[in-house]
Design a protein around this motif. Structure first.
Motif, mmCIF file in Angstrom:
data_model
loop_
_atom_site.group_PDB
_atom_site.id
_atom_site.type_symbol
_atom_site.label_atom_id
_atom_site.label_comp_id
_atom_site.label_asym_id
_atom_site.label_seq_id
_atom_site.Cartn_x
_atom_site.Cartn_y
_atom_site.Cartn_z
ATOM 1 N N SER B 402 79.207 -4.440 53.612
ATOM 2 C CA SER B 402 77.850 -4.121 54.050
ATOM 3 C C SER B 402 76.994 -3.642 52.883
ATOM 4 O O SER B 402 75.818 -4.008 52.780
ATOM 5 C CB SER B 402 77.890 -3.041 55.135
ATOM 6 O OG SER B 402 78.746 -3.433 56.159
ATOM 7 N N TYR B 406 73.542 -5.281 51.710
ATOM 8 C CA TYR B 406 72.336 -4.454 51.744
ATOM 9 C C TYR B 406 71.704 -4.376 50.358
ATOM 10 O O TYR B 406 70.483 -4.294 50.230
ATOM 11 C CB TYR B 406 72.695 -3.062 52.252
ATOM 12 C CG TYR B 406 71.503 -2.173 52.458
ATOM 13 C CD1 TYR B 406 70.728 -2.293 53.606
ATOM 14 C CD2 TYR B 406 71.144 -1.231 51.513
ATOM 15 C CE1 TYR B 406 69.632 -1.494 53.802
ATOM 16 C CE2 TYR B 406 70.044 -0.425 51.694
ATOM 17 C CZ TYR B 406 69.287 -0.557 52.841
ATOM 18 O OH TYR B 406 68.192 0.230 53.026
ATOM 19 N N ALA B 412 67.818 -4.225 56.669
ATOM 20 C CA ALA B 412 68.882 -4.293 57.663
ATOM 21 C C ALA B 412 68.989 -5.699 58.255
ATOM 22 O O ALA B 412 70.017 -6.064 58.815
ATOM 23 C CB ALA B 412 68.636 -3.269 58.767
ATOM 24 N N LEU B 415 71.919 -7.526 57.159
ATOM 25 C CA LEU B 415 73.167 -7.099 57.798
ATOM 26 C C LEU B 415 73.381 -7.850 59.110
ATOM 27 O O LEU B 415 74.479 -8.340 59.388
ATOM 28 C CB LEU B 415 73.135 -5.590 58.064
ATOM 29 C CG LEU B 415 73.237 -4.684 56.842
ATOM 30 C CD1 LEU B 415 73.086 -3.240 57.262
ATOM 31 C CD2 LEU B 415 74.577 -4.876 56.163
ATOM 32 N N TYR B 416 72.306 -7.951 59.924
ATOM 33 C CA TYR B 416 72.437 -8.686 61.180
ATOM 34 C C TYR B 416 72.798 -10.141 60.910
ATOM 35 O O TYR B 416 73.649 -10.722 61.573
ATOM 36 C CB TYR B 416 71.129 -8.626 61.969
ATOM 37 C CG TYR B 416 70.818 -7.279 62.550
ATOM 38 C CD1 TYR B 416 71.682 -6.706 63.493
ATOM 39 C CD2 TYR B 416 69.688 -6.582 62.174
ATOM 40 C CE1 TYR B 416 71.401 -5.459 64.023
ATOM 41 C CE2 TYR B 416 69.403 -5.340 62.703
ATOM 42 C CZ TYR B 416 70.262 -4.780 63.625
ATOM 43 O OH TYR B 416 69.994 -3.562 64.151
ATOM 44 N N MET B 418 74.320 -11.352 58.373
ATOM 45 C CA MET B 418 75.719 -11.434 57.938
ATOM 46 C C MET B 418 76.657 -11.399 59.133
ATOM 47 O O MET B 418 77.622 -12.163 59.209
ATOM 48 C CB MET B 418 76.022 -10.277 56.993
ATOM 49 C CG MET B 418 77.485 -10.141 56.661
ATOM 50 S SD MET B 418 77.852 -8.572 55.890
ATOM 51 C CE MET B 418 77.959 -7.495 57.308
ATOM 52 N N ILE B 419 76.380 -10.504 60.093
ATOM 53 C CA ILE B 419 77.256 -10.401 61.265
ATOM 54 C C ILE B 419 77.211 -11.705 62.058
ATOM 55 O O ILE B 419 78.240 -12.241 62.475
ATOM 56 C CB ILE B 419 76.848 -9.202 62.140
ATOM 57 C CG1 ILE B 419 76.996 -7.908 61.348
ATOM 58 C CG2 ILE B 419 77.707 -9.137 63.399
ATOM 59 C CD1 ILE B 419 76.350 -6.716 62.014
ATOM 60 N N ILE B 423 80.348 -14.143 62.823
ATOM 61 C CA ILE B 423 80.854 -14.560 64.137
ATOM 62 C C ILE B 423 80.961 -16.082 64.177
ATOM 63 O O ILE B 423 81.969 -16.643 64.622
ATOM 64 C CB ILE B 423 79.935 -14.042 65.257
ATOM 65 C CG1 ILE B 423 79.928 -12.512 65.246
ATOM 66 C CG2 ILE B 423 80.400 -14.539 66.611
ATOM 67 C CD1 ILE B 423 78.849 -11.911 66.118
#
Lengths: 151, 504
Positions: B402, B406, B412, B415-416, B418-419, B423
């Motif tokens: 993270s 970042y 941020a 970060l989203y 990346m998530i 998935i």
């Protein structure tokens, strides 16, 4: 089964994206190829691949290298994704250290650490990594609610 | 002669105290990263990019750091293969076949040292290969125009699929997805926002560090969840830690052959270390007529994949440096790092910034030497790291990932993103799609589009320019070969199966 479902999703996605891409037009252009042609070409290729996945006999997917999913694992994966999302949400408002402590504890618990070890791991990892990255390696991290503490 | 003077200049760069220290840190970090489950060279290199940037490393030092990490990872990957029977990454699978049986026979120390030696020989051979071939290729590649580049990249993608073995179609789809992802963001030629859906975060495209860490780090974290409940205990490395002369002589021929194989396959775009180690192992197995103990702990079976592995790691630097077309997932990440520094790899790099190219090549020698010197005495410490439990390791990896994401833009949103990518990567992995193909496609995508559009601008929209020069003819015929090869292979497999059924 899953392969075909995935193929279907991929096909729908590529068609939908192609529809979006159809309107891309440069207001004035110096070159023969506009911004539209290349993504459309790729979407067509992806679409063809998706059709192949839909039509392919399902035998090949029987020996996949990854172990099959069960409910237990699925629940853990969902928990992990949730933890990541919450972490991303809290990262800036709460600040790096508090958010990472919470996230570290949650992750350690997910990977079968006991409560005590998880608490220690989360706290040590968050503070240690903050010192390492922000102070030693000069990667600025958000302080959030702790910004009052900075001298 | 010219090459030698350049190489001398390169050693001048690589042997400056600052860069030696960088290489030392890189090899140490790389070995540890390669050792840890869930972190391979791709994430290792990607995680270090923001750090190298934040530290303000000059480009040649950053590149030396990344190359040292890459080589270190290839070294470290074998430790968990031999002691745990868990390959740290795909290219180490072949190492487990003979490495783990050797460890169980109480020869773990010998196995570790002989594999370190093999990696060293492979790396050394391939680095010499780089010194010889890279300048030649660079000289030749200056003649490449945009059309030739486009065709070459088509070849790289097709080669990736054709070499992928059992799943060419899935690899091709994955590569196309990667190519497509590179279209997201403002189109630099016309200023049109493509596939941003009104989001400001996507306006300048998907950052490749975000993509890499999402695809490899986050998806790996999710995959590790499955394994957390059945842990395995490492075999302790004890007894003789160093191989003797007889054992060394026994594997020398294997080393030389596998090194050549690894280098050759490493140069091919997209083939990479996984294929190289498999091919080397299989051909050595076929060659060994006398006391063939492959699969039960044959030293040659350990030496072959390890030599090929690190030879291909060095070999894959050749297309990256000379053509700007990466040969493996990790070099694709390094290429991305170079573009962050506003350096465009390619033939002109050899003329304009020789200190970067030759510094890197010289540092490959230095890093190889450091790794062999470091690995033998420090093996005890490295095996201790293997015992770190997941509950301590994974939170740290997740937090570092993270931070890495970042650090690029300090938003941020990344970060989203990346998530989300993580998935998607996890699902794709479950579906048996190779993720490194997406990455390679992503890195090549932008270059490919630019070159295609430039070529068609030259010819005023006439597609004929893609078939106009002898170079393009040559590359197109290679493309055709690569398309026919997997089809022929499945056909042959099918007819063999039919023959077996008929016999039975």
């Amino acid at each position: 089964m899953y392969q075909r479902l995935f193929g279907l999703v991929l096909l729908v996605a590529s068609v939908a994206l192609s529809v979006t891409a159809w309107h891309y037009q440069a207001p004035f252009s110096y070159e023969p190829v506009g911004p539209r042609a290349y993504p459309l070409l790729l979407l067509v290729l992806i679409g063809l691949g998706a059709i192949y996945l839909l039509l392919k006999p399902a035998t090949a997917s029987a020996h996949s290298t990854e172990p099959p999913m069960d409910r237990h694992v699925l629940r853990k994966v969902a928990g992990c994704v949730l933890a990541l999302m919450i972490y991303a949400t809290l990262f800036e408002p709460l600040g790096f250290v508090p958010a990472s402590i919470l996230f570290g504890i949650a992750m350690a618990r997910l990977y079968d650490g006991s409560w005590r070890t998880s608490l220690v791991t989360g706290t040590v990892a968050a503070i240690g990594l903050y010192l390492l990255f922000d102070k030693v390696l000069d990667v600025p991290l958000p302080l959030g609610i702790l910004s009052a503490l900075e001298i | 002669m010219e090459t030698l003077s350049y190489l001398g200049q390169g050693f001048g760069v690589a042997l400056s105290p600052y860069n030696i220290f960088t290489a030392l840190c890189g090899t140490l970090i790389g070995t540890v990263v390669g050792l840890l489950p869930g972190l391979g060279p791709i994430n290792g290199v990607a995680l270090l990019i923001p750090i190298a940037f934040a530290l303000g490393l000059p480009p040649e030092s950053a590149l030396i750091l990344l190359a040292a990490v890459y080589l270190g990872c290839e070294y470290g990957g074998r430790i968990s293969s031999i002691l745990l029977n868990i390959p740290g990454e795909a290219s180490a699978v072949m190492t487990t076949l003979d490495g783990y049986p050797l460890a169980r026979q109480g020869k773990a120390g010998i196995a570790l040292s002989i594999s370190a030696w093999s990696s060293f020989v492979g790396g050394l051979m391939a680095t010499c290969g780089v010194v010889i071939f890279a300048p030649l290729l660079a000289k030749w590649a200056v003649a490449f125009g945009p059309a030739e580049y486009f065709v070459l990249m088509v070849f790289a993608i097709v080669c990736l699929a054709g070499m992928a073995g059992n799943k060419p179609m899935k690899t091709a789809i994955a590569a196309c997805i990667g190519l497509f992802l590179s279209c997201v963001g403002i189109d630099s030629n016309s200023g049109v926002y493509r596939f941003t859906f009104g989001s400001l975060g996507l306006a300048d495209g998907i950052q490749f560090v975000v993509l890499v860490l999402g695809l490899f780090s986050v998806s790996e974290i999710l995959v590790l969840l499955e394994r957390s409940h059945h842990g395995q205990k490492a075999i302790e490395a004890k007894g003789r830690m160093l191989f003797n002369l007889k054992e060394g002589a026994q594997v020398l021929a294997t080393n030389l052959r596998s090194g050549a194989v690894g280098f050759g396959l490493g140069i091919l775009p997209g083939a990479g270390a996984t294929l190289a180690s498999a091919v080397a192992y299989m051909s050595e197995k076929r060659l060994a007529v006398k006391d063939n103990k492959f699969g039960e702990g044959d030293l040659r079976g350990l030496a072959a994949p390890e030599t090929a592995n690190s030879a291909s790691a060095c070999g894959s630097m050749v297309p990256m440096l000379t053509l700007g077309v990466p040969g493996s997932g990790t070099t694709a990440v390094m290429l991305g790092a170079l573009t962050l520094y506003n350096i465009t790899p390619g033939p002109l790099l050899f003329q304009n910034q020789p200190e970067i190219v030759w510094g890197l090549i010289a540092s490959l020698f230095v890093a190889n030497l450091m790794l062999i010197v470091m690995n033998v005495p420090m093996i005890k410490i490295f095996t201790k790291i293997l015992a770190v439990p997941y509950w301590a390791l994974v939170p740290a990896i997740a937090i570092i990932t993270s931070i890495g994401v970042y650090a690029i833009h300090a938003t941020a949103f990344d970060l989203y993103l990346m998530i989300g990518i993580g998935i998607a990567g996890y699902i794709l992995r479950k579906m048996d799609f190779p993720l490194s193909a997406i990455l390679l496609g992503f890195i090549l995508g932008g270059l490919m589009e630019q070159n295609l559009r430039r070529a068609l601008s030259i010819s005023n929209g006439d597609l004929g320019i893609l078939f106009a020069s002898p170079i393009t003819w040559g590359v197109w015929s290679l493309v055709a070969l690569m398309i026919v090869l997997p089809i022929w292979r499945t056909w042959r497999k099918r007819s063999q199966q039919k023959a077996q059924l008929a016999n039975a």
